[in-house]
Design an enzyme around this catalytic site. Structure first.
Site, short mmCIF file in Angstrom:
data_model
loop_
_atom_site.label_atom_id
_atom_site.label_comp_id
_atom_site.label_asym_id
_atom_site.label_seq_id
_atom_site.Cartn_x
_atom_site.Cartn_y
_atom_site.Cartn_z
N THR A 118 72.29 7.80 23.64
CA THR A 118 72.87 6.76 22.57
C THR A 118 72.75 5.39 22.99
O THR A 118 73.35 4.94 24.26
CB THR A 118 74.36 7.00 22.11
OG1 THR A 118 74.44 8.27 21.80
CG2 THR A 118 74.71 6.19 20.97
N LYS A 120 73.27 1.71 23.80
CA LYS A 120 74.49 0.68 23.93
C LYS A 120 74.10 -0.48 24.71
O LYS A 120 73.26 -0.53 25.35
CB LYS A 120 75.62 1.28 25.31
CG LYS A 120 75.86 2.83 24.89
CD LYS A 120 76.91 2.96 23.50
CE LYS A 120 77.32 4.52 23.49
NZ LYS A 120 78.44 4.66 22.48
N LYS A 146 68.95 7.24 20.48
CA LYS A 146 69.85 7.50 19.13
C LYS A 146 70.52 6.36 18.79
O LYS A 146 70.90 5.49 19.54
CB LYS A 146 70.92 8.59 19.45
CG LYS A 146 71.92 8.68 18.30
CD LYS A 146 73.15 9.58 18.71
CE LYS A 146 74.14 9.55 17.72
NZ LYS A 146 74.91 8.19 17.70
N GLU A 149 76.43 5.43 15.39
CA GLU A 149 77.03 5.85 13.99
C GLU A 149 77.00 4.61 13.23
O GLU A 149 76.76 4.45 11.79
CB GLU A 149 77.99 6.54 13.95
CG GLU A 149 79.43 5.79 14.06
CD GLU A 149 79.66 5.68 15.89
OE1 GLU A 149 80.71 5.44 16.21
OE2 GLU A 149 79.01 6.36 16.48
N HIS A 239 75.76 12.70 12.44
CA HIS A 239 76.81 12.18 13.06
C HIS A 239 78.09 12.43 12.28
O HIS A 239 78.14 12.39 11.12
CB HIS A 239 76.69 10.65 13.41
CG HIS A 239 77.61 10.38 14.62
ND1 HIS A 239 78.89 10.07 14.39
CD2 HIS A 239 77.43 9.79 15.83
CE1 HIS A 239 79.37 9.53 15.23
NE2 HIS A 239 78.62 9.49 16.46
N ARG A 240 79.05 12.82 13.05
CA ARG A 240 80.44 13.28 12.22
C ARG A 240 81.52 12.16 12.15
O ARG A 240 82.89 12.39 12.24
CB ARG A 240 81.17 14.47 12.88
CG ARG A 240 81.45 14.16 14.49
CD ARG A 240 81.88 15.53 14.95
NE ARG A 240 82.43 15.61 16.17
CZ ARG A 240 83.26 16.32 16.82
NH1 ARG A 240 83.52 17.16 16.35
NH2 ARG A 240 83.52 15.98 18.25
N HIS A 272 77.17 16.59 16.11
CA HIS A 272 77.94 16.23 17.05
C HIS A 272 78.97 17.19 17.11
O HIS A 272 79.79 17.58 15.99
CB HIS A 272 78.63 14.72 16.98
CG HIS A 272 77.40 13.83 17.50
ND1 HIS A 272 77.70 12.97 18.46
CD2 HIS A 272 76.31 13.46 16.80
CE1 HIS A 272 76.46 12.34 18.54
NE2 HIS A 272 75.78 12.58 17.36
N SER A 324 78.11 15.18 23.13
CA SER A 324 78.22 13.50 23.30
C SER A 324 79.47 12.92 23.36
O SER A 324 80.52 13.14 22.70
CB SER A 324 77.45 13.11 22.33
OG SER A 324 77.23 11.65 22.27
#
Length: 421
Positions: A118, A120, A146, A149, A239-240, A272, A324
């Site tokens: 992911t 950053k 990725k 979210e 994504h949750r 996820h 993750s």
């Protein structure tokens, strides 16, 4: 009262009750058992006639089962722990756009977990710098990068610019490594029309995968995107975000295994699922219970893992769980042992926080994974020998050695809130 409110009942007798067959359509509570160690808590089993639910609609199913009843004054709390989807109903859903085997074939990657990262910081980067970070991670050895979210289309980075620079990163890294690469381009938007427009642009760029926040976006939007991805050959990462608002408290809300089943029906190729060893909530046996519900075709009832019902998915494609959140190279043996090959191990800070840069961070993750897979295939015990395996790999990978030194003391030792007992 719970069964009635979520089916045919209301607070009083109404004259139109005589115009239908209440016995045919009402929900029924067929078993009640006390919760061990609690004086005023019970587990209630409720069954509903299938005619109460619209075919192929998770939205309608949840509107009935977890609708008004959760606001009853008479109830101190209410939680949906599990639900069984009978094959007659599950066959009305198309499930994941592609499934695990088709994804393997599209990527031409077998015999190991997939690796992701992911990007950053999740917010604040320009599109060009964002794309540069993607390229460095993919070039270093990862399979995926990725969007986080909440990366949608903000003033500092509009979605179209991000899509273009990420596609450039994918194509450049593929040309240099000879491997198929991908970036989860978040298509989540304020309307379904805008979401599909973003997915269309991703397809036109030729990228392999897009992403959706299925709880904040909603099940109707998710199923709409699932149909587009299936028809146009795009993988769909889920994504949750927002799940813990619903599932983290033990006495009210809904367990994530229910949300996982709903996602498998609504459609997604990845979701996820927690890490067990990282920074996010997730007890081992409970996590493995809903991981099996995501991946396997037939899952036996197993109360020790929180599975209340036997579930037969009748050949519906499986969903790849994504580990993750707060993981790094020292976690690699445990992650490989816990999740197995059909998983995505996704490192954010565990890649981008490498002291030498993004590409060395990706290389460290890839070397650690390859070492763990080789050791497992040789019959070694990853749970017992994991640290030894990683230290041995450090001798021929300076990138891994540097990563191990940086994160040797980083641990997330907190008791999970949501446990089986």
């Amino acid at each position: 009262a719970v069964a009635a409110e979520s089916s045919t009942g209301t607070w009083t007798t109404v004259w139109t009750d005589g115009l239908t067959s209440l016995d045919r359509y009402k929900g029924r509570c067929y078993h009640i058992e006390p919760v061990a160690g609690e004086d005023n808590q019970w587990i209630c089993y409720v069954a509903y006639p299938l005619d109460l639910f619209e075919e192929g609609s998770v939205t309608n199913m949840f509107t009935s089962i977890v609708g008004n009843v959760f606001g009853f004054k008479a109830l101190r709390a209410l939680r949906l722990e599990d639900l069984r989807i009978p094959p007659t109903y599950s066959k009305t859903f198309q499930g994941p756009p592609h499934g695990i085997q088709v994804e393997r074939d599209k990527l031409n990657k077998y015999g190991r977990p997939l690796l992701g990262c992911t990007i950053k910081p999740k917010l604040g980067l320009s599109a060009k710098n964002y794309g540069r970070a993607c390229y460095e991670c993919l070039r270093g050895g990862l399979d995926f990068t990725k969007d986080d979210e909440n990366v949608n289309s903000q003033p500092f980075m509009r979605w179209r610019d991000r899509f273009v620079f990420c596609a450039e990163a994918i194509y450049k890294s593929q040309a240099e490594t000879g491997e198929i690469k991908g970036h989860y381009l978040n298509a989540t938007a304020g309307t379904c029309e805008e979401m599909i427009k973003r997915a269309v642009f991703a397809r036109e760029l030729g990228v392999p995968i897009v992403m959706h926040d299925y709880l904040t976006g909603g099940f109707t939007a998710n199923t709409t995107l699932r149909h587009y991805c299936r028809d146009n050959g795009l993988l769909l990462h889920i994504h949750r975000a927002m799940h813990a608002v619903i599932d983290r408290q033990k006495n009210h809300g809904m367990h994530f295994r229910v949300l996982a089943k709903a996602l498998r029906m609504s459609g997604g190729d990845h979701i996820h699922s927690g890490t067990v060893v990282g920074k996010l909530e997730g007890e081992r046996e409970m996590t493995l219970g809903f991981v099996d519900l995501l991946r396997d075709d037939f899952i036996e009832k197993d109360r020790a893992r929180g599975i209340f019902f036997t579930q037969d998915w009748v050949s519906m494609p499986g969903v790849i769980p994504v580990a993750s959140g707060g993981i790094h190279v020292w976690h690699m043996p445990a992650l490989t042992e816990i999740f197995g090959d059909d998983s995505v191990l996704q490192f954010g800070g565990g890649t981008l926080g490498h002291p030498w840069g993004n590409a060395p961070g990706a290389a460290a993750n890839r070397v650690a994974l390859e070492a763990c897979v080789q050791a497992r295939n040789e019959g070694r015990d990853l749970a017992r020998e994991g640290n030894e395996i990683i230290r041995a790999a450090c001798k021929w990978s300076p990138e891994l050695a540097a990563a191990c030194e940086v994160w040797k003391a980083i641990k997330f030792e907190f008791e999970p809130v949501d446990t089986i007992d």
